[in-house]
Motif scaffolding. Structure first.
Motif, short mmCIF file in Angstrom:
data_model
loop_
_atom_site.label_atom_id
_atom_site.label_comp_id
_atom_site.label_asym_id
_atom_site.label_seq_id
_atom_site.Cartn_x
_atom_site.Cartn_y
_atom_site.Cartn_z
N VAL A 98 0.84 -1.21 0.00
CA VAL A 98 0.00 0.00 0.00
C VAL A 98 0.87 1.26 0.00
O VAL A 98 0.62 2.19 -0.77
N ILE A 99 1.91 1.27 0.83
CA ILE A 99 2.82 2.43 0.87
C ILE A 99 3.50 2.63 -0.48
O ILE A 99 3.59 3.75 -0.99
N GLU A 100 3.99 1.54 -1.05
CA GLU A 100 4.66 1.61 -2.36
C GLU A 100 3.73 2.12 -3.45
O GLU A 100 4.13 2.92 -4.30
N GLN A 101 2.51 1.62 -3.47
CA GLN A 101 1.59 1.92 -4.57
C GLN A 101 0.86 3.26 -4.39
O GLN A 101 0.14 3.69 -5.28
N THR A 102 1.04 3.91 -3.25
CA THR A 102 0.44 5.22 -3.03
C THR A 102 1.55 6.27 -2.93
O THR A 102 1.90 6.89 -3.93
N LEU A 103 2.14 6.41 -1.77
CA LEU A 103 3.19 7.40 -1.56
C LEU A 103 4.37 7.19 -2.50
O LEU A 103 4.83 8.12 -3.17
N GLY A 104 4.85 5.95 -2.56
CA GLY A 104 5.99 5.66 -3.44
C GLY A 104 5.70 5.95 -4.90
O GLY A 104 6.52 6.51 -5.62
N ALA A 105 4.50 5.59 -5.35
CA ALA A 105 4.14 5.80 -6.76
C ALA A 105 4.05 7.28 -7.08
O ALA A 105 4.58 7.73 -8.10
N VAL A 106 3.38 8.05 -6.23
CA VAL A 106 3.24 9.49 -6.50
C VAL A 106 4.61 10.15 -6.57
O VAL A 106 4.90 10.91 -7.51
N VAL A 107 5.46 9.86 -5.61
CA VAL A 107 6.79 10.47 -5.58
C VAL A 107 7.61 10.03 -6.79
O VAL A 107 8.18 10.87 -7.51
N ASN A 108 7.68 8.74 -7.06
CA ASN A 108 8.51 8.24 -8.16
C ASN A 108 8.02 8.69 -9.52
O ASN A 108 8.82 9.08 -10.37
N VAL A 109 6.73 8.61 -9.75
CA VAL A 109 6.20 9.01 -11.07
C VAL A 109 6.39 10.51 -11.28
O VAL A 109 6.82 10.95 -12.34
N TRP A 136 -0.82 11.59 -13.18
CA TRP A 136 -1.98 10.74 -12.93
C TRP A 136 -2.21 9.72 -14.05
O TRP A 136 -2.40 8.54 -13.76
N PRO A 137 -2.21 10.13 -15.33
CA PRO A 137 -2.39 9.11 -16.38
C PRO A 137 -1.30 8.03 -16.35
O PRO A 137 -1.58 6.85 -16.59
N LEU A 138 -0.07 8.42 -16.05
CA LEU A 138 1.02 7.44 -15.98
C LEU A 138 0.83 6.51 -14.78
O LEU A 138 1.08 5.30 -14.87
N MET A 139 0.37 7.05 -13.66
CA MET A 139 0.09 6.21 -12.49
C MET A 139 -1.03 5.21 -12.80
O MET A 139 -0.93 4.04 -12.43
N LEU A 140 -2.06 5.67 -13.47
CA LEU A 140 -3.16 4.77 -13.83
C LEU A 140 -2.66 3.65 -14.74
O LEU A 140 -3.04 2.48 -14.56
N ALA A 141 -1.81 3.99 -15.69
CA ALA A 141 -1.23 2.95 -16.56
C ALA A 141 -0.37 1.99 -15.73
O ALA A 141 -0.42 0.78 -15.92
N GLY A 142 0.37 2.54 -14.80
CA GLY A 142 1.24 1.73 -13.96
C GLY A 142 0.49 0.79 -13.04
O GLY A 142 0.97 -0.30 -12.71
N TYR A 143 -0.71 1.18 -12.63
CA TYR A 143 -1.50 0.32 -11.75
C TYR A 143 -1.95 -0.95 -12.44
O TYR A 143 -2.41 -1.88 -11.79
N LYS A 144 -1.77 -1.04 -13.73
CA LYS A 144 -2.10 -2.27 -14.46
C LYS A 144 -0.95 -3.28 -14.37
O LYS A 144 -1.13 -4.44 -14.72
N LEU A 145 0.22 -2.83 -13.92
CA LEU A 145 1.39 -3.69 -13.85
C LEU A 145 2.02 -3.77 -12.46
O LEU A 145 2.27 -4.86 -11.96
N TRP A 146 2.28 -2.62 -11.85
CA TRP A 146 3.14 -2.57 -10.68
C TRP A 146 2.58 -3.18 -9.42
O TRP A 146 3.36 -3.72 -8.61
N PRO A 147 1.27 -3.17 -9.16
CA PRO A 147 0.82 -3.86 -7.95
C PRO A 147 1.18 -5.35 -7.96
O PRO A 147 1.60 -5.90 -6.94
N LEU A 148 1.04 -6.00 -9.10
CA LEU A 148 1.41 -7.41 -9.20
C LEU A 148 2.91 -7.60 -8.96
O LEU A 148 3.33 -8.52 -8.24
N VAL A 149 3.72 -6.72 -9.54
CA VAL A 149 5.17 -6.80 -9.33
C VAL A 149 5.49 -6.60 -7.85
O VAL A 149 6.32 -7.31 -7.28
#
Length: 183
Positions: A98-109, A136-149
């Motif tokens: 959850v931390i990675e896919q929220t805080l980490g994703a916003v900061v990294n993207v 935001w569009p890049l994060m949405l695209a990333g949510y199709k891959l990165w949660p599984l990773v």
């Protein structure tokens, strides 16, 4: 021998270069290869440390040590020994994801989108505008891959290898990003 952080950084730079070259081959436009590689070199050390801290704060496995006087076949072992069992700590694993896919994703993207622009000499005002438009569009695209990773990384992959595994999966993701960056 390279430190783990330096080793992860070298691997990330090579993967970024490969992604950019593959994207160049697949498109008629040239992605900003130098900016993408430099960004990988700058972003990997803090991301590597981030993974280390997450594992330290939220250990993914509980380790239980048991005194053992029997070997694997159940027979008495000479001198006894210690059996170590690792059990997945589901709560900590979910927290890390959850931390990675929220805080980490916003900061990294955000840093990626703005950083690659800045490394190409784009003025700060324009970099910030691109961050607003593309994060935001890049994060949405990333949510199709990165949660599984992320799930795989935290349940199967040793912490020292997580940046590399993320980078390896990121090779394909990097091709996608390089193609976006060349628009």
């Amino acid at each position: 021998m390279l430190s783990p952080t330096v080793s992860a950084t070298v691997k990330a730079a090579v993967l970024a270069l490969c992604s950019a070259l593959i994207a160049t081959f697949l498109t008629e436009k040239n992605p900003p290869i130098v900016a993408l590689v430099i960004y990988a070199i700058l972003a990997t050390p803090p991301n590597f440390q981030w993974q280390q801290y997450l594992e330290q704060w939220f250990p993914g496995y509980d380790v239980q040590k048991h005194e053992s006087s029997r070997d694997v076949k159940g027979e008495t072992a000479a001198g006894g020994g210690v059996t170590v069992k690792r059990r997945l700590n589901v709560k900590n694993t979910v927290l890390k994801i959850v931390i990675e896919q929220t805080l980490g994703a916003v900061v990294n993207v955000s840093l990626y989108v703005g950083g690659v622009q800045a490394l190409q000499g784009v003025p700060l005002r324009d970099c910030l505008q691109v961050v607003k438009e593309q994060t935001w569009p890049l994060m949405l695209a990333g949510y199709k891959l990165w949660p599984l990773v992320s799930v795989m990384n935290h349940t199967v992959i040793p912490v020292e290898q997580r940046t590399f595994v993320g980078g390896l999966v990121g090779l394909g993701w990097g091709v996608f990003l390089a193609m976006r960056a060349s628009r």
